[in-house]
Design an enzyme around this catalytic site. Structure first.
Site, short mmCIF file in Angstrom:
data_model
loop_
_atom_site.label_atom_id
_atom_site.label_comp_id
_atom_site.label_asym_id
_atom_site.label_seq_id
_atom_site.Cartn_x
_atom_site.Cartn_y
_atom_site.Cartn_z
N HIS A 18 40.17 35.17 32.62
CA HIS A 18 39.41 35.26 33.87
C HIS A 18 38.64 33.96 34.12
O HIS A 18 37.82 33.89 35.04
CB HIS A 18 38.40 36.41 33.81
CG HIS A 18 39.01 37.77 33.99
ND1 HIS A 18 39.87 38.07 35.03
CD2 HIS A 18 38.87 38.92 33.27
CE1 HIS A 18 40.24 39.35 34.93
NE2 HIS A 18 39.64 39.88 33.89
N ARG B 7 42.80 38.26 45.27
CA ARG B 7 42.81 39.39 46.19
C ARG B 7 41.77 39.18 47.29
O ARG B 7 40.78 38.48 47.09
CB ARG B 7 42.48 40.67 45.40
CG ARG B 7 42.63 41.97 46.15
CD ARG B 7 42.29 43.12 45.22
NE ARG B 7 42.61 44.41 45.80
CZ ARG B 7 42.40 45.57 45.18
NH1 ARG B 7 41.87 45.59 43.97
NH2 ARG B 7 42.73 46.71 45.78
N GLY C 226 44.91 50.80 44.12
CA GLY C 226 45.80 49.66 44.23
C GLY C 226 46.30 49.38 45.64
O GLY C 226 47.40 48.86 45.82
#
Length: 313
Positions: A128, A148, A279
Site C-alpha cells: 500500500h 478507485r 464491489g
C-alpha cells in the site's frame, strides 16, 4: 544478532510528526506520507533490507481500491501453468487471496521478511506504499497499480473498518481523506506517484482503474498477461482461459469459497469475509451528502490538476 525493526528505528519514529485520530490510532508522517505508527518501523526495515530479484512483480494500491481482486487476477494469471483456473486444488479455491500474495509491509513489521526470501521466483507481492517510498531495488521490477474513484473508496473503507471493529463514523473517515491525513495519505499523492511512473516507464508500471476493470475484466486479464510477459497463447485463448480466470476471481465466486468465509489476516485480524461486501461502482450515493461529494471531488480535482489524471463519478 538481528535487530528487530521496532528497536532499529525507535529514535526515528519518535521524532516524526504525529497525529492521533479515531479510536486512539496514531499516525506518523514519514517522508511526506502519513502512516500508521505501527507500520513505520517495518517500512524503514523494508527500505533498508529488501532486495529484489529478476522477475519480481509488485502489486500496489490505496486501501479498498480493488486490492483483493487484483491479487486474485494476477496470481491466477501468473500461476496458470501450474494451477489451471478450473483445477479443484487451485490455491484460490482454498485460501484467501491475501494468503496467496503477501503484504510486504506486514511481513517486515513483524520481522517475517524471511518468508519473502523463501518464495520461489517469480515472486508476487503487494504494497500500500506510495511509489516514492518503495525500496530502490524495486525500480526495475514490474509494478501493477490499481486505484478507485475516491468517493466509493471512502465508503468502502468506512464499512470495512467498522466490520473489523475499528469504529469510525463516515464523517471521520471522510475528513481524514479530505485532509490527506489517512494511513498512506494523501490519496492524491498516492495515485499521482504511480500515474507519473506509468507515464515515464509504461513497460514497467501498469496503471489500472477499478471501474474499467469491472466493465471488461477479460480485457484486463489479457492486458495483465501481456504486461507481465506471459501473454495468452492462441491455444489458451481458444480454450477460454482468460474467461475462466475471470470467473474464478469474480466477486460472487470468491465470496462463496470456504477460504473466504472463515479465518482472518493482517495486523488487525481482518476477517476474510470482510473483503467481500459489494464491489460495485457508485455505492457512495447511498451514504454521502451532495455537499460531501462536491468537496472531495473538488479537492481531488485541484490536487490532480495538470497531471492528465481525473476521476469521473
Amino acid at each position: 544478532m538481528l535487530i528487530a525493526p521496532p528497536d532499529e528505528s525507535a529514535d526515528i519514529v519518535s521524532s516524526l510528526p504525529s497525529n492521533t485520530t479515531g479510536p486512539n490510532i496514531e499516525l506518523r508522517q514519514y517522508q511526506g506520507v502519513w502512516m500508521l505508527g505501527t507500520v513505520v518501523p517495518g517500512l524503514i526495515s523494508l527500505q533498508r533490507r529488501f532486495r529484489s530479484r529478476p522477475g519480481d512483480v509488485l502489486l500496489a494500491s490505496p486501501v479498498k481500491s480493488g486490492t483483493t481482486w487484483i491479487k486474485s487476477l494476477t496470481f491466477a494469471t501468473m500461476a496458470r501453468s501450474s494451477y489451471p483456473p478450473s483445477a479443484a486444488d487451485h490455491p484460490l479455491r482454498r485460501l484467501n487471496p491475501h494468503e496467496c500474495v503477501p503484504y510486504m509491509e506486514d511481513l517486515f513489521v513483524h520481522g517475517h521478511e524471511a518468508k519473502l526470501e523463501a518464495l520461489p521466483s517469480p515472486r508476487l507481492m503487494h504494497t500500500h506504499l506510495h511509489y516514492s517510498l518503495l525500496p530502490r531495488s524495486l525500480a526495475n521490477c514490474k509494478t501493477v497499480f490499481v486505484c478507485r474513484e475516491p468517493k466509493d473508496m471512502i465508503v468502502s473503507l468506512w464499512h470495512f473498518l467498522n466490520r473489523a471493529g475499528v469504529n469510525f463514523s463516515l464523517s471521520e473517515v471522510f475528513e481524514l481523506i479530505c485532509d490527506g491525513k489517512n494511513p498512506n495519505g494523501p490519496f492524491w499523492e498516492h495515485v499521482l506517484g504511480y500515474w507519473s511512473a506509468s507515464k515515464a516507464r509504461p513497460d514497467g508500471v501498469l496503471f489500472l482503474r477499478y471501474e474499467k476493470m469491472l466493465v471488461d475484466p477479460v480485457s484486463t486479464v489479457r492486458e495483465l498477461a501481456r504486461f507481465l510477459g506471459v501473454p495468452f497463447s492462441a491455444a489458451e485463448e481458444a480454450a477460454g482461459l482468460p474467461m475462466e480466470i475471470c470467473e474464478l476471481c469474480s466477486f460472487d465466486t470468491m465470496r462463496g469459497l470456504q477460504g473466504n468465509k472463515i479465518g482472518s489476516t493482517g495486523e488487525f485480524n481482518f476477517a476474510h469475509q470482510s473483503y467481500f461486501r459489494k464491489g460495485i461502482v457508485g455505492d457512495w450515493v447511498n451514504h454521502m451528502t451532495p455537499k460531501m461529494a462536491r468537496r472531495i471531488d473538488t479537492t481531488v480535482e485541484e490536487m490532480l490538476r495538470g497531471s492528465g489524471l481525473t476521476f469521473m463519478s
